[in-house]
Design an enzyme around this catalytic site. Structure first.
Site, short mmCIF file in Angstrom:
data_model
loop_
_atom_site.label_atom_id
_atom_site.label_comp_id
_atom_site.label_asym_id
_atom_site.label_seq_id
_atom_site.Cartn_x
_atom_site.Cartn_y
_atom_site.Cartn_z
CG HIS A 92 -1.97 1.05 1.16
ND1 HIS A 92 -1.70 2.36 1.47
CD2 HIS A 92 -3.26 1.00 0.78
CE1 HIS A 92 -2.81 3.07 1.28
NE2 HIS A 92 -3.77 2.26 0.88
CD GLU A 161 -5.32 1.57 -3.35
OE1 GLU A 161 -6.51 1.65 -3.05
OE2 GLU A 161 -4.41 1.58 -2.50
C1 PEP Z 1 -6.63 3.37 0.07
O1 PEP Z 1 -5.95 3.89 0.95
O2 PEP Z 1 -6.40 2.22 -0.34
C2 PEP Z 1 -7.73 4.15 -0.47
C3 PEP Z 1 -8.24 3.78 -1.60
O3 PEP Z 1 -8.11 5.24 0.29
P1 PEP Z 1 -9.30 6.27 -0.02
O4 PEP Z 1 -10.49 5.46 -0.53
O5 PEP Z 1 -9.57 6.92 1.27
O6 PEP Z 1 -8.80 7.20 -1.06
#
Ligand code: PEP
Length: 258
Positions: A92, A161
């Site tokens: 992450h 992400e």
């Molecule tokens: C995450 O940290 O994996 C994430 C997607 O956070 P958020 O949905 O708060 O942007």
């Protein structure tokens, strides 16, 4: 295909709040039973959350991270085998940035997770600076370079992400996400046999909420979502699933039971 919803509760909820969240899920059981859900509580709440969810077998419970070691003298840390879980998140961006985890560390954690739990989520994605410098695909290449040649029948989820979308309220356009997912898809196609590819899913994560989830669901190749802050707020998470129940009833021919 109906989407999978992974809820990364980060450090938002303590044990009591986590159990309160789960008890609210049972108040709207038909909704929460109708979706494939993965919940990643704080380590301290995993055991009680798992126990509270034992009558919802569609909801899997996982760890947010694991140690590079499988056990031993590592004060304060947790190995992937420290508790029985279905899944684990690896790489992450908060681990990469705050804890300075590099590809070598993430590779070791990925190996530990893939050999131990049913499914592993590997997070990849570029920072805003890297995006501005057109480095997105190079970053993705580097982050995927640690993938093993074989998955040994375990499930691998690659969550795209973009760091600049996490917790910022900024969501990339569907075209942009689609382009990166297609790049990731080509990369894994060159690595794995068709049989192994059946065990790989692609997720998107970054500021997903009830307003963005429907349009994002139309992105080709997308199997699910990794959701942070909106997943730790019961109402927001429930609204995301409600939106998707409606969406699935129209586009995936699901029965809509209210
Ligand atoms: C995450 O940290 O994996 C994430 C997607 O956070 P958020 O949905 O708060 O942007």
């Amino acid at each position: 295909m109906n989407k999978i919803f992974a809820a990364n509760w980060k450090m938002y909820l303590n044990e009591e709040e986590s159990l309160d969240f789960v008890s609210k899920m049972f108040l709207n059981k038909s909704l929460f039973l109708s979706k494939e859900i993965m919940i990643f509580p704080s380590h301290t709440a995993i055991s009680s959350v798992k126990n509270a969810l034992k009558n919802m077998s569609n909801v899997k419970v996982g760890m947010q991270d694991c140690d590079i070691e499988m056990g031993g003298a590592v004060t304060g840390s947790n190995s992937i085998s420290s508790i029985s879980v279905d899944s684990c998140i690896i790489g992450h961006s908060e681990r990469r940035i705050i804890f300075k985890e590099d590809e070598k560390i993430i590779k070791q954690k990925l190996e530990n997770s893939l050999k131990t739990v049913e499914s592993t989520i590997l997070c990849v994605g570029e920072t805003l600076n890297e995006k501005k410098q057109n480095e997105t695909f190079n970053v993705i290449d580097k982050q995927l370079s640690i993938l093993p040649r074989s998955l040994n029948e375990k499930k691998l989820i690659i969550a795209y992400e973009p760091v600049w979308a996490i917790g910022t309220g900024l969501v990339p356009s569907s075209d942009y996400i689609g382009e990166v997912l297609s790049y990731i898809n080509n990369a894994i196609k060159s690595l794995y046999s068709n049989q192994m590819l059946n065990e790989v899913n692609l997720f998107y994560g970054g500021s997903v909420d009830e307003n963005s989830v429907e349009s994002l669901s139309a992105i080709p190749l997308l199997d699910g979502f990794l959701i942070g802050s909106a997943s730790a707020d019961f109402k927001k998470f429930e609204n995301i699933l409600k939106k998707m129940r409606w969406y699935d009833s129209i586009f995936n021919n699901d029965t809509y039971n209210n």
